[in-house]
Design an enzyme around this catalytic site. Structure first.
Site, PDB file in Angstrom:
ATOM      1  N   ARG A   1       0.869  -1.185   0.000  1.00 15.49           N
ATOM      2  CA  ARG A   1       0.000   0.000   0.000  1.00 15.49           C
ATOM      3  C   ARG A   1       0.898   1.224   0.000  1.00 15.49           C
ATOM      4  O   ARG A   1       2.112   1.118   0.101  1.00 15.49           O
ATOM      5  CB  ARG A   1      -1.024   0.003   1.152  1.00 15.49           C
ATOM      6  CG  ARG A   1      -0.687  -0.680   2.423  1.00 15.49           C
ATOM      7  CD  ARG A   1       0.463  -0.087   3.187  1.00 15.49           C
ATOM      8  NE  ARG A   1       0.297   1.337   3.354  1.00 15.49           N
ATOM      9  CZ  ARG A   1       1.252   2.184   3.603  1.00 15.49           C
ATOM     10  NH1 ARG A   1       2.512   1.777   3.707  1.00 15.49           N
ATOM     11  NH2 ARG A   1       1.037   3.470   3.736  1.00 15.49           N
ATOM     12  N   GLY A   2       0.257   2.413  -0.083  1.00 15.85           N
ATOM     13  CA  GLY A   2       1.025   3.650  -0.246  1.00 15.85           C
ATOM     14  C   GLY A   2       1.070   3.960  -1.742  1.00 15.85           C
ATOM     15  O   GLY A   2       1.454   3.086  -2.544  1.00 15.85           O
ATOM     16  N   ALA A   3       0.674   5.179  -2.119  1.00 14.36           N
ATOM     17  CA  ALA A   3       0.457   5.488  -3.541  1.00 14.36           C
ATOM     18  C   ALA A   3       1.645   5.137  -4.452  1.00 14.36           C
ATOM     19  O   ALA A   3       1.465   4.437  -5.462  1.00 14.36           O
ATOM     20  CB  ALA A   3       0.058   6.951  -3.693  1.00 14.36           C
TER      21      ALA A   3
ATOM     22  N   ARG B   1      -7.268   0.155  -6.663  1.00 16.63           N
ATOM     23  CA  ARG B   1      -7.463   1.215  -5.653  1.00 16.63           C
ATOM     24  C   ARG B   1      -7.676   2.542  -6.382  1.00 16.63           C
ATOM     25  O   ARG B   1      -6.779   3.031  -7.065  1.00 16.63           O
ATOM     26  CB  ARG B   1      -6.258   1.275  -4.699  1.00 16.63           C
ATOM     27  CG  ARG B   1      -6.093  -0.051  -3.963  1.00 16.63           C
ATOM     28  CD  ARG B   1      -5.508   0.033  -2.595  1.00 16.63           C
ATOM     29  NE  ARG B   1      -6.136   0.940  -1.672  1.00 16.63           N
ATOM     30  CZ  ARG B   1      -5.499   1.403  -0.597  1.00 16.63           C
ATOM     31  NH1 ARG B   1      -4.246   1.065  -0.371  1.00 16.63           N
ATOM     32  NH2 ARG B   1      -6.112   2.205   0.246  1.00 16.63           N
TER      33      ARG B   1
ATOM     34  N   GLN C   1      -1.618   2.124   9.970  1.00 14.79           N
ATOM     35  CA  GLN C   1      -0.337   2.249   9.264  1.00 14.79           C
ATOM     36  C   GLN C   1       0.691   2.992  10.115  1.00 14.79           C
ATOM     37  O   GLN C   1       1.893   2.733  10.023  1.00 14.79           O
ATOM     38  CB  GLN C   1      -0.515   2.993   7.939  1.00 14.79           C
ATOM     39  CG  GLN C   1      -1.282   2.233   6.867  1.00 14.79           C
ATOM     40  CD  GLN C   1      -2.756   2.566   6.873  1.00 14.79           C
ATOM     41  OE1 GLN C   1      -3.314   2.889   7.917  1.00 14.79           O
ATOM     42  NE2 GLN C   1      -3.397   2.484   5.725  1.00 14.79           N
TER      43      GLN C   1
ATOM     44  N   ASP D   1      -2.116  10.981  -1.773  1.00 12.81           N
ATOM     45  CA  ASP D   1      -2.547   9.983  -2.760  1.00 12.81           C
ATOM     46  C   ASP D   1      -2.919  10.624  -4.085  1.00 12.81           C
ATOM     47  O   ASP D   1      -2.782  10.008  -5.143  1.00 12.81           O
ATOM     48  CB  ASP D   1      -3.725   9.170  -2.218  1.00 12.81           C
ATOM     49  CG  ASP D   1      -3.191   8.058  -1.346  1.00 12.81           C
ATOM     50  OD1 ASP D   1      -2.832   8.334  -0.190  1.00 12.81           O
ATOM     51  OD2 ASP D   1      -3.070   6.928  -1.840  1.00 12.81           O
TER      52      ASP D   1
ATOM     53  N   ASN E   1      -5.394  12.363   1.074  1.00 13.02           N
ATOM     54  CA  ASN E   1      -4.449  11.500   1.795  1.00 13.02           C
ATOM     55  C   ASN E   1      -5.260  10.691   2.798  1.00 13.02           C
ATOM     56  O   ASN E   1      -6.488  10.865   2.917  1.00 13.02           O
ATOM     57  CB  ASN E   1      -3.354  12.339   2.475  1.00 13.02           C
ATOM     58  CG  ASN E   1      -2.216  11.467   3.005  1.00 13.02           C
ATOM     59  OD1 ASN E   1      -1.698  10.608   2.299  1.00 13.02           O
ATOM     60  ND2 ASN E   1      -1.849  11.643   4.262  1.00 13.02           N
ATOM     61  N   LYS E   2      -4.587   9.846   3.517  1.00  7.77           N
ATOM     62  CA  LYS E   2      -5.250   8.933   4.456  1.00  7.77           C
ATOM     63  C   LYS E   2      -6.283   9.643   5.332  1.00  7.77           C
ATOM     64  O   LYS E   2      -6.042  10.744   5.817  1.00  7.77           O
ATOM     65  CB  LYS E   2      -4.171   8.279   5.326  1.00  7.77           C
ATOM     66  CG  LYS E   2      -4.632   7.301   6.366  1.00  7.77           C
ATOM     67  CD  LYS E   2      -5.525   6.225   5.835  1.00  7.77           C
ATOM     68  CE  LYS E   2      -4.936   5.445   4.685  1.00  7.77           C
ATOM     69  NZ  LYS E   2      -5.962   4.635   3.956  1.00  7.77           N
TER      70      LYS E   2
END
Ligand code: MRU
Length: 337
Positions: free
Chosen positions: A45-47, A86, A193, A234, A244-245
């Site tokens: 995960r993570g863009a 995603r 995370q 993101d 973002n998150k």
């Protein structure tokens, strides 16, 4: 330091981020569908990491083709599968578009040459991501004051990229300058995370880290215990609005109220020039089980309704600056390529 993923003998090996920090388990992928599932289920995960692994997913799909007959249709199938993993991470689409350009430029050649070209392009995307993040670190490190406590949210570190990290990369670059800094890591409900990944990374790098729950940030700002906030992204719209998150928006509003600089660190590949504002950014809504449960145990009644947007959008007015490999952009945002 373990990379989040590694291309080895025409396979993609990933560390299972769902199991960190308690277990270091590696999974080997040899199909594009396997990589797509790994992205959907947050093994990776993570863009930027999503973008790079999807590029290797395309490479795996093409590598496994036995014939060039019908290769256009086969490529579209691979592309469509990875594209629907995603929706928010701009880097996913950016990397897939690069893979498509490479495929288009080589598709009339011999199958072996097409395979070589797509693998080479995925490797180039990976290598460039590390260099880009190092540049983000160099461009952002002077924004972290000596002696500061830095708040970060989610994980925008080595695990979220091909290496070095974006927001955590800025923190790491400031630490490597010899500054005495420490990090407050938001735990980042529901997927944790911050608690699981950012703390693990910083601890391994010898950077002092303190874990806080998401709802503590405002209080520590109020007490003067946080000097600067830096987070990843993101997707960034043309006007600087940043997805973002989930929880990032709250941090940004709190930071503004307390006069604390709030920075976003991201590669230019996260900027979506087709979107005028953040209103147009698609926000992924994930399975409610992630909210209902923690560590596999139900926290509430199993039938309780929940919402689980994975991201929020922070309006540009809350963002002090956006740190990229091209430099630090300040409002009003005009992203030049
Ligand atoms: O749902 P995730 O874990 O993929 O979300 C990650 C984030 O929101 C990160 O901050 C962002 O992708 C930047 S990672 C360098």
């Amino acid at each position: 330091m373990l990379p989040a993923f590694e291309w080895k003998k025409n396979k993609l090996v990933m560390i299972d981020q769902r199991k960190l920090p308690l277990k270091e388990i590696f999974i080997e992928y040899d199909s594009y569908d396997g990589v797509a599932r790994a992205i959907e289920t947050m093994v990776v995960r993570g863009a930027p990491a999503i973008g790079v692994t999807a590029a290797f997913g395309v490479a795996l799909g093409v590598l496994r083709l036995k014939t060039a007959a019908g290769i256009d249709n086969a490529f579209e199938r691979i592309y469509a599968r990875l594209e629907r993993t995603r929706p928010t991470a701009r880097n996913l689409f950016w990397a897939l578009e690069r893979m498509r350009r490479t495929f288009d430029a080589n598709k009339t050649r011999k199958l072996a040459d097409i395979k070589r070209a797509v693998v080479a392009e995925a490797k180039a995307i990976e290598e460039e991501d590390v260099m880009t993040n190092e540049a983000i670190g160099r461009n952002g490190r002077d924004l972290i004051p000596e002696g500061a406590t830095v708040l970060t949210h989610c994980n925008a570190g080595e695990l979220a990229t091909a290496g070095f990290g974006t927001a955590v990369g800025v923190i790491r670059a400031a630490h490597e300058q010899g500054k005495r800094i420490r990090v407050f890591a938001d735990e980042t409900r529901p997927f944790l995370q911050g608690a699981r990944l950012t703390c693990w990374e910083l601890d391994r790098r010898g950077i002092p880290v303190v874990l806080i729950t998401d709802n503590m940030a405002g209080w520590f700002m109020n007490k003067g215990e946080i000097q600067v906030a830096v987070v990843g992204a993101d997707r960034i719209a043309r006007n600087g609005d940043t997805a973002n998150k989930i929880g990032t928006y709250s941090v940004a509003v709190l930071a503004k109220e307390h006069g604390i600089p709030f920075y976003v660190a991201a590669p230019m590949s996260t900027v979506d020039a087709s979107l005028a504002t953040g209103e147009e950014i698609p926000i992924e809504e994930r399975n409610g089980r992630e909210v209902r449960e923690a560590g596999g145990r139900c926290l509430t009644l199993p039938h309780i309704a929940v919402r689980n947007p994975a991201f929020d959008v922070t309006p540009a007015k809350y963002i002090t600056g956006i740190i990229t490999e091209k430099g630090v952009f300040r409002p009003p945002y005009r992203f030049t390529p």
